[in-house]
Scaffold this motif. Structure first.
Motif, short mmCIF file in Angstrom:
data_model
loop_
_atom_site.label_atom_id
_atom_site.label_comp_id
_atom_site.label_asym_id
_atom_site.label_seq_id
_atom_site.Cartn_x
_atom_site.Cartn_y
_atom_site.Cartn_z
N SER A 152 110.28 68.33 156.10
CA SER A 152 109.03 68.39 156.85
C SER A 152 108.61 67.02 157.37
O SER A 152 109.14 65.98 156.94
CB SER A 152 107.91 68.94 155.96
N GLY A 153 107.62 67.02 158.28
CA GLY A 153 107.11 65.77 158.81
C GLY A 153 106.53 64.87 157.74
O GLY A 153 106.74 63.65 157.75
N GLY A 154 105.81 65.46 156.79
CA GLY A 154 105.24 64.66 155.72
C GLY A 154 106.30 64.01 154.85
O GLY A 154 106.17 62.86 154.43
N MET A 155 107.38 64.76 154.60
CA MET A 155 108.47 64.20 153.80
C MET A 155 109.20 63.10 154.57
O MET A 155 109.62 62.10 153.99
CB MET A 155 109.42 65.33 153.40
N LYS A 156 109.35 63.29 155.88
CA LYS A 156 109.97 62.23 156.70
C LYS A 156 109.15 60.95 156.61
O LYS A 156 109.71 59.85 156.49
CB LYS A 156 110.07 62.68 158.15
N GLN A 157 107.83 61.08 156.67
CA GLN A 157 107.01 59.88 156.63
C GLN A 157 107.07 59.21 155.27
O GLN A 157 107.07 57.99 155.16
CB GLN A 157 105.56 60.20 157.02
N ARG A 158 107.15 60.01 154.21
CA ARG A 158 107.30 59.42 152.88
C ARG A 158 108.64 58.68 152.77
O ARG A 158 108.72 57.61 152.16
CB ARG A 158 107.21 60.51 151.80
N ALA A 159 109.68 59.26 153.37
CA ALA A 159 110.98 58.58 153.37
C ALA A 159 110.91 57.27 154.16
O ALA A 159 111.50 56.25 153.75
CB ALA A 159 112.06 59.49 153.96
N ALA A 160 110.17 57.28 155.28
CA ALA A 160 110.02 56.06 156.07
C ALA A 160 109.26 54.99 155.28
O ALA A 160 109.58 53.80 155.36
CB ALA A 160 109.29 56.38 157.37
N ILE A 161 108.26 55.42 154.51
CA ILE A 161 107.52 54.48 153.67
C ILE A 161 108.42 53.92 152.58
O ILE A 161 108.41 52.71 152.30
CB ILE A 161 106.27 55.17 153.08
N ALA A 162 109.25 54.79 151.99
CA ALA A 162 110.19 54.32 150.96
C ALA A 162 111.16 53.30 151.55
O ALA A 162 111.48 52.29 150.91
CB ALA A 162 110.95 55.51 150.38
N ARG A 163 111.65 53.56 152.77
CA ARG A 163 112.59 52.63 153.41
C ARG A 163 111.93 51.27 153.64
O ARG A 163 112.58 50.22 153.53
CB ARG A 163 113.08 53.21 154.73
N ALA A 164 110.63 51.27 153.97
CA ALA A 164 109.92 50.01 154.17
C ALA A 164 109.68 49.29 152.84
O ALA A 164 109.89 48.08 152.72
CB ALA A 164 108.60 50.26 154.88
N LEU A 165 109.25 50.03 151.83
CA LEU A 165 108.88 49.42 150.56
C LEU A 165 110.08 48.93 149.75
O LEU A 165 109.95 48.03 148.93
CB LEU A 165 108.07 50.40 149.72
N VAL A 166 111.28 49.53 150.00
CA VAL A 166 112.44 49.16 149.20
C VAL A 166 112.82 47.69 149.42
O VAL A 166 113.44 47.06 148.57
CB VAL A 166 113.63 50.09 149.53
N LEU A 225 118.54 60.85 153.52
CA LEU A 225 117.40 60.03 153.11
C LEU A 225 117.86 58.85 152.25
O LEU A 225 117.35 57.74 152.39
CB LEU A 225 116.39 60.88 152.33
N GLN A 226 118.81 59.11 151.35
CA GLN A 226 119.36 58.04 150.53
C GLN A 226 119.94 56.92 151.40
O GLN A 226 119.67 55.74 151.19
CB GLN A 226 120.44 58.61 149.61
N GLN A 227 120.72 57.31 152.39
CA GLN A 227 121.35 56.32 153.26
C GLN A 227 120.32 55.58 154.11
O GLN A 227 120.46 54.37 154.36
CB GLN A 227 122.39 57.00 154.15
N ASN A 228 119.28 56.29 154.55
CA ASN A 228 118.22 55.64 155.31
C ASN A 228 117.53 54.57 154.49
O ASN A 228 117.27 53.47 154.99
CB ASN A 228 117.20 56.69 155.78
N VAL A 229 117.21 54.89 153.24
CA VAL A 229 116.50 53.94 152.40
C VAL A 229 117.41 52.78 152.00
O VAL A 229 116.96 51.64 151.87
CB VAL A 229 115.91 54.64 151.16
N GLU A 230 118.71 53.05 151.86
CA GLU A 230 119.65 52.00 151.52
C GLU A 230 119.94 51.05 152.68
O GLU A 230 120.46 49.95 152.47
CB GLU A 230 120.99 52.60 151.06
N PHE A 231 119.63 51.46 153.89
CA PHE A 231 120.09 50.74 155.08
C PHE A 231 119.71 49.26 155.05
O PHE A 231 120.55 48.38 155.27
CB PHE A 231 119.53 51.40 156.34
N GLY A 232 118.44 48.97 154.80
CA GLY A 232 117.99 47.57 154.78
C GLY A 232 118.61 46.79 153.64
O GLY A 232 118.91 45.59 153.79
N LEU A 233 118.82 47.44 152.50
CA LEU A 233 119.45 46.77 151.36
C LEU A 233 120.90 46.42 151.68
O LEU A 233 121.39 45.36 151.31
CB LEU A 233 119.38 47.68 150.13
#
Length: 266
Positions: free
Chosen positions: A142-156, A99-107
């Protein structure tokens, strides 16, 4: 329609797709005019196949309109942009990354130094209640946690426009309600302009400042509704008399469209 100063201006947009056996093709959208103000939360509501996602993809710059144009802060949209990020229904997380790497990807793509992007990503994951899950892989949550991670990746990326394409459509009812409340909170904190696709009347009313209702194909805007609820949005507002009566009125107005769509698919 006045679009001066709008964050997003959709001007006379139509979209036609080629279709086998249909020389004229299929008209998905017809003459859409829509203005979305800065920091406004607009929900696109309508039955499956009405062109909601097609319109969102045109705003994102993924596909061009057949006619008309979309402006983002006055500039024509001709391609995707980091300033207009998209959250999809299927999460679109990289399964081989934490999840950390996913959110860092765009940065990382923006050239942000490693320490800064790691700190920023951790802060964003904490913001969506995923602190402590930074080293988990998508298949471990879980699916809900995946979606929260996807939202974090967008908002970062701190986008000025956040586009959300039925992001809770694959989730169970309880998780969906919890994430609605989280997105309502985050929208107030970030100040992003949000265009949110949904087929849920209750979801549209709870989240949006304005609900834009689209007709079955070819998609047109059939009505717009200003949501008369204060912010922040709280769970008890779902029981508000205006909320309940407006939901009922929208259902009475739209149920023939849903039935028409259901019969066309059967």
């Amino acid at each position: 329609m006045t679009t001066n100063g709008a964050a997003i201006a959709v001007e006379s947009v139509s979209k036609r797709f080629a279709a086998r056996g249909q020389p004229a093709g299929v008209v998905a959208l017809e003459n859409i005019d829509l203005s979305v103000e800065a920091k406004e939360f607009v929900a696109l509501l309508g039955p499956s196949g009405c062109g909601k996602s097609t319109l969102l993809n045109i705003i994102a710059g993924f596909i061009p309109p057949t006619s008309g144009r979309v402006l983002h802060r006055g500039a024509p949209v001709v391609r995707p942009s980091r300033d207009r990020t998209v959250v999809f229904q299927d999460y679109a997380l990289f399964p081989w990354m934490t999840l950390q790497q996913n959110v860092e990807f765009g940065l990382k793509a923006q050239g942000i130094p490693p320490l800064e992007r790691a700190t920023t990503a951790r802060d964003q994951l904490a913001r969506v209640d995923l602190a402590g899950f930074e080293d988990r892989y998508p298949h471990e949550i879980s699916g809900g946690m995946k979606q929260r991670a996807a939202i974090a990746r967008a908002l970062v990326l701190n986008p000025s426009v956040l586009l959300m394409d039925e992001p809770f459509g694959a989730l169970d009812a309880q998780t969906r309600v919890l994430l609605q409340e989280q997105v309502a909170r985050l929208s107030g904190e970030t100040g992003s302009t949000i265009v949110f696709v949904t087929h849920s009347i209750e979801e549209a009313i709870f989240l949006a400042d304005r609900v834009v209702v689209m007709s079955p194909r070819p998609g047109r805007i059939r009505l717009e509704l200003k949501v008369e609820l204060p912010r922040p949005r709280l769970p008890e507002m779902r029981k508000d008399a205006w909320f309940v009566s407006t939901g009922h009125e929208l259902w009475e107005s739209l149920k023939s469209d849903w039935q028409e769509t259901k019969e066309a698919r059967s």
